[in-house]
Motif scaffolding. Structure first.
Motif, mmCIF file in Angstrom:
data_model
loop_
_atom_site.group_PDB
_atom_site.id
_atom_site.type_symbol
_atom_site.label_atom_id
_atom_site.label_comp_id
_atom_site.label_asym_id
_atom_site.label_seq_id
_atom_site.Cartn_x
_atom_site.Cartn_y
_atom_site.Cartn_z
ATOM 1 N N VAL A 217 -43.593 34.930 67.956
ATOM 2 C CA VAL A 217 -44.741 35.215 67.107
ATOM 3 C C VAL A 217 -45.968 34.942 67.956
ATOM 4 O O VAL A 217 -46.070 33.878 68.589
ATOM 5 N N SER A 218 -46.899 35.909 68.001
ATOM 6 C CA SER A 218 -48.073 35.784 68.867
ATOM 7 C C SER A 218 -49.350 35.780 68.038
ATOM 8 O O SER A 218 -49.451 36.481 67.029
ATOM 9 N N ALA A 219 -50.308 34.989 68.484
ATOM 10 C CA ALA A 219 -51.644 34.968 67.898
ATOM 11 C C ALA A 219 -52.627 35.443 68.954
ATOM 12 O O ALA A 219 -52.588 34.979 70.103
ATOM 13 N N LEU A 220 -53.483 36.395 68.581
ATOM 14 C CA LEU A 220 -54.447 36.970 69.510
ATOM 15 C C LEU A 220 -55.821 37.063 68.852
ATOM 16 O O LEU A 220 -55.934 37.097 67.620
ATOM 17 N N VAL A 258 -51.134 28.581 57.102
ATOM 18 C CA VAL A 258 -49.753 28.533 57.577
ATOM 19 C C VAL A 258 -49.231 29.950 57.748
ATOM 20 O O VAL A 258 -49.418 30.802 56.862
ATOM 21 N N VAL A 259 -48.583 30.217 58.879
ATOM 22 C CA VAL A 259 -47.961 31.511 59.159
ATOM 23 C C VAL A 259 -46.479 31.419 58.811
ATOM 24 O O VAL A 259 -45.785 30.496 59.246
ATOM 25 N N TYR A 260 -45.997 32.386 58.029
ATOM 26 C CA TYR A 260 -44.573 32.466 57.695
ATOM 27 C C TYR A 260 -44.005 33.711 58.359
ATOM 28 O O TYR A 260 -44.530 34.821 58.170
ATOM 29 N N ALA A 261 -42.947 33.531 59.146
ATOM 30 C CA ALA A 261 -42.359 34.640 59.884
ATOM 31 C C ALA A 261 -40.838 34.517 59.856
ATOM 32 O O ALA A 261 -40.290 33.417 59.762
ATOM 33 N N VAL A 262 -40.153 35.670 59.968
ATOM 34 C CA VAL A 262 -38.694 35.703 59.918
ATOM 35 C C VAL A 262 -38.180 36.574 61.051
ATOM 36 O O VAL A 262 -38.691 37.673 61.280
ATOM 37 N N THR A 269 -39.461 30.731 59.554
ATOM 38 C CA THR A 269 -40.244 29.669 60.187
ATOM 39 C C THR A 269 -41.651 29.606 59.621
ATOM 40 O O THR A 269 -42.273 30.635 59.359
ATOM 41 N N ALA A 270 -42.152 28.390 59.440
ATOM 42 C CA ALA A 270 -43.548 28.148 59.082
ATOM 43 C C ALA A 270 -44.252 27.564 60.300
ATOM 44 O O ALA A 270 -43.762 26.615 60.917
ATOM 45 N N LEU A 271 -45.396 28.157 60.667
ATOM 46 C CA LEU A 271 -46.140 27.726 61.842
ATOM 47 C C LEU A 271 -47.593 27.452 61.470
ATOM 48 O O LEU A 271 -48.153 28.109 60.587
ATOM 49 N N ASP A 272 -48.192 26.520 62.167
ATOM 50 C CA ASP A 272 -49.609 26.239 61.993
ATOM 51 C C ASP A 272 -50.416 27.399 62.575
ATOM 52 O O ASP A 272 -50.205 27.803 63.724
ATOM 53 N N ILE A 278 -44.551 24.632 65.139
ATOM 54 C CA ILE A 278 -43.572 24.869 64.087
ATOM 55 C C ILE A 278 -43.576 23.706 63.095
ATOM 56 O O ILE A 278 -43.376 22.549 63.475
ATOM 57 N N LEU A 279 -43.798 24.029 61.829
ATOM 58 C CA LEU A 279 -43.815 23.022 60.767
ATOM 59 C C LEU A 279 -42.416 22.807 60.207
ATOM 60 O O LEU A 279 -42.027 21.682 59.920
#
Length: 396
Positions: A217-220, A258-262, A269-272, A278-279
């Motif tokens: 998962v990428s943040a830009l 919170v980012v939720y991704a599968v 996964t839940a990410l900050d 990873i939370l």
């Protein structure tokens, strides 16, 4: 499970897939759960149906209609895009985006593949020929078209005057939404072996979040396409066949920072949002879009279990397992129910509070594979079948 998506790898492997050692591993995908008995308290009514194009089935097409005001916009893979009156399905306009290769040739199919997306007065769609079109919603005329760096297999996303496009070869590009000019491009990497499909990005406060075929998962930054952080959320469960797949093809959700991704092979996964830390993660794999409703997340896993997930810790609240291996569509909330379609052309109503199966009805024998759409004011349920029949359903 939606395993009808093509597996991508090099040309040699594609020609040998039928003889690969993992082919026997997917035999169970064709097993259909026996439909359970439901007591239908209400009867859904088909208000109208409309064939888009020639009605030819496209097995791998993920095009889905969109609704805006009193109009439904729909397309087929060959290049037909049409606007339909939401009340009766009558055609308001139709265009064909297929093009002539030469003066004396037949039209080359446009191979529409990513969309549809509507924003303000424009309709956006991408193609397997690596072209993005912007159409005027009033008459379907082409406002602009731009060549991008790969097949467009996910819906374009509009944010901050940019059209964000994620292509099959792992490129994420930002296009000027007014003229289509490429503003920035970045390569997010693609493994040799992946599902045919891409995550559409989601944007929050100038940050673009997108899943990748490499399990990241990428943040830009949305204005320049610069990477802020990347986090791998997949796990390796084998070295052969489908166990190698690490795709994050689902559009992530962002809720309260919170980012939720599968990922296909796990995890949920839940990410900050700020750091990518990873939370929590849980062993749930999927290629279906998630649905958010009042801090509740609903998702269909890769075996076609529909479930509600607790957003605080990822635990199950309930699971619905009566529709296993029916190749469900992503769910949608309609008339206080979760609704999914399946490959046999059935639509299923589920109680979102407990997962109980309430209603089932076959609408189109060709089957469904894309998420249903809701019209304004939750009035009609719109579904597009694999043979490009658009159906308007009213739940009385």
């Amino acid at each position: 499970m939606v395993f009808h998506k093509i597996l991508l790898t090099n040309l040699t492997l594609l020609t040998l897939l039928s003889g690969c050692s993992w082919s026997s591993d997917i035999d169970h995908f064709d097993t259909k759960s026996i439909l359970s008995t439901t007591h239908n308290k209400s009867a859904p009514v088909k208000v109208w149906s409309k064939t888009i194009g020639d009605g030819k089935p496209y097995t791998y097409s993920t095009l889905q209609p969109v609704a805006s005001n009193n109009t439904i916009y729909a397309a087929d893979q060959s290049g037909i895009v049409t606007a339909l009156n939401v009340i009766d399905g009558k055609e308001r306009w139709k265009v064909n985006l297929a093009e002539y290769i030469s003066l004396f040739s037949n039209k080359n199919p446009a191979l529409l593949s990513g969309g549809l997306t509507i924003h303000n007065n424009y309709l956006y769609v991408g193609t397997e020929h690596a072209t993005v079109f912007a159409l005027n919603i009033r008459d379907g005329s082409i406002v602009w078209k731009t060549h991008v760096l790969g097949e467009v297999l996910s819906c374009p996303v509009i944010s901050d005057n940019l059209v964000l496009v994620h292509t099959s070869n792992g490129m994420l590009q930002g296009l000027n939404k007014f003229n289509g000019a490429v503003q920035w491009s970045i390569h997010l990497d693609v493994p040799a072996f992946s599902l045919r499909g891409q995550s559409s990005p989601v944007v929050s406060h100038g940050t673009v979040i997108v899943g990748g075929d490499n399990g990241n998962v990428s943040a830009l930054t949305s204005n320049q396409g610069k990477i802020i952080w990347q986090q791998k959320i997949t796990k390796k469960i084998g070295i052969r066949g489908i166990n190698r797949l690490s795709d994050v093809d689902i559009t992530p959700l962002i809720i309260n920072g919170v980012v939720y991704a599968v990922a296909y092979n796990g995890n949920f996964t839940a990410l900050d949002l700020q750091s990518g830390h990873i939370l929590w993660n849980r062993n749930i794999g999927s290629v279906h879009a998630m649905v958010l409703y009042m801090n509740r997340i609903f998702v269909v896993d890769k075996e076609d279990r529909l479930m509600e997930i607790n957003i605080k810790n990822g635990t199950y609240i309930w699971q619905q397992s009566h529709l296993l291996n029916r190749h469900l569509t992503p769910p949608v909330l309609y008339c206080n129910h979760l609704v999914v379609g399946d490959q046999q052309g059935y639509i299923h109503w589920i109680n979102p509070d407990n997962g109980r199966l309430v209603l089932q009805k076959q609408v189109d024998s060709a089957g469904f594979q894309t998420q249903p759409v809701i019209t304004n004011h939750n009035l009609l349920l719109i579904l597009q079948s694999k043979n490009n029949q658009v159906h308007a359903i009213l739940n009385e």
